[in-house]
Design an enzyme around this catalytic site. Structure first.
Site, PDB file in Angstrom:
ATOM      1  N   ASP A   1      -1.508  -0.300   6.178  1.00 57.72           N
ATOM      2  CA  ASP A   1      -1.761   0.318   7.480  1.00 57.72           C
ATOM      3  C   ASP A   1      -3.231   0.283   7.868  1.00 57.72           C
ATOM      4  OD1 ASP A   1      -2.998   3.446   7.087  1.00 57.72           O
ATOM      5  OD2 ASP A   1      -2.202   2.427   5.335  1.00 57.72           O
TER       6      ASP A   1
ATOM      7  N   ASP B   1      -0.102   5.009   0.955  1.00 60.53           N
ATOM      8  CA  ASP B   1      -0.282   6.030   1.989  1.00 60.53           C
ATOM      9  C   ASP B   1      -0.122   5.460   3.390  1.00 60.53           C
ATOM     10  OD1 ASP B   1      -0.856   7.571  -0.183  1.00 60.53           O
ATOM     11  OD2 ASP B   1      -3.018   7.610   0.143  1.00 60.53           O
TER      12      ASP B   1
ATOM     13  N   ASP C   1       0.863  -1.169   0.000  1.00 61.14           N
ATOM     14  CA  ASP C   1       0.000   0.000   0.000  1.00 61.14           C
ATOM     15  C   ASP C   1       0.910   1.233   0.000  1.00 61.14           C
ATOM     16  OD1 ASP C   1      -2.364   1.603   0.395  1.00 61.14           O
ATOM     17  OD2 ASP C   1      -1.798   1.760   2.507  1.00 61.14           O
TER      18      ASP C   1
END
Length: 268
Positions: free
Chosen positions: A183, A11, A9
């Site tokens: 996250d 961000d 991922d």
């Protein structure tokens, strides 16, 4: 691809903030956003950094961006991202993420960035990080190259996992040998799609799930600039330069010998 693939991922996993919201100020300076929208984006960025974003917030952001960019030339957004990428994102890259990507490359794994961000943002960022493969949100573009106000593909939730499975089929990858890093609990389908899920700086819900399932939890806290990162890498011994110098010297000596022989062989 026998060694598998590492899916990252973007961000808050590779960079320390939302890559899309990070470009709000350059978009405002270019006249593509109003001041009120800029302030709202700044507030959203602050909330995102502190608390993350659930699927509802991500969908709201998606709808806002789609409506704001309708009628804008896609090439203009790409150019703007390319022009400002050093200013906006380069100082926000986690050094730990760069180390981890390099470890996977040394192990023979391909690195793929999987992001909810638009392709126009995710691809230049990936290129900046030396990553050649990206799965990201795609906007529909009309015949004149302008955004049509709708999406062709929204890289979120189960769509990320579906895209990963399609890529695995195309590359003949065994997903049980692959890694995924994220996250956010919104990326649970992506994490569940691979054999080695790893959570990074997780939100509260994902942290709880990771504890329940025994998934590794990593904490990244060292943002670096790419420029400083490159400066820290060990400089290679200049073998090529030395070889080139040797060739020049050898060529010069050879040329001198040939000229000398011609002078000696020339009749008086």
């Amino acid at each position: 691809m026998n060694a598998g693939v590492a899916f990252f991922d973007l961000d808050k996993t590779i960079i320390a903030k939302s890559s899309t919201l990070a470009f709000a100020r350059p978009l405002y300076r270019a006249g593509l956003l109003r001041r009120r929208t800029l302030l709202r984006a700044a507030m959203a960025q602050a909330v995102y950094r502190m608390a993350g974003a659930d699927q509802e917030k991500l969908d709201q952001l998606r709808d806002q961006l789609v409506s704001l960019t309708e009628g804008v030339r896609a090439s203009r957004i790409r150019e703007l991202v390319e022009e400002t990428i050093d200013e906006v994102v380069a100082p926000l890259v986690y050094g730990e993420a760069l180390d981890l990507m390099e470890e996977h490359r040394r192990a023979g794994r391909e690195v793929v960035i999987v992001s909810i961000s638009p392709e126009e943002v995710a691809r230049p960022l990936a290129a900046h990080l030396g990553v050649g493969h990206v799965i990201a949100t795609r906007s529909a573009v009309d015949a004149e190259g302008r955004y049509a106000g709708e999406l062709d593909f929204y890289a979120s939730g189960t769509a990320k996992a579906d895209a990963i499975r399609r890529l695995a089929g195309e590359w003949s990858i065994d997903l049980d040998r692959c890694y995924a890093y994220s996250d956010s609990v919104t990326d649970l389908p992506m994490l569940e799609a691979v054999g080695y899920p790893v959570v990074v700086n997780p939100d509260k819900d994902l942290n709880k799930l990771a504890e329940e399932r025994g998934w590794p939890v990593l904490r990244f806290a060292r943002p670096v600039t790419l420029r400083s990162r490159l400066a820290d890498l060990p400089r290679p011994v200049p073998i090529v330069s030395a070889a080139a110098t040797a060739l020049v010297v050898a060529g010069t000596i050879g040329l001198w010998i040939r000229k000398t022989r011609r002078r000696v062989a020339r009749p008086a």
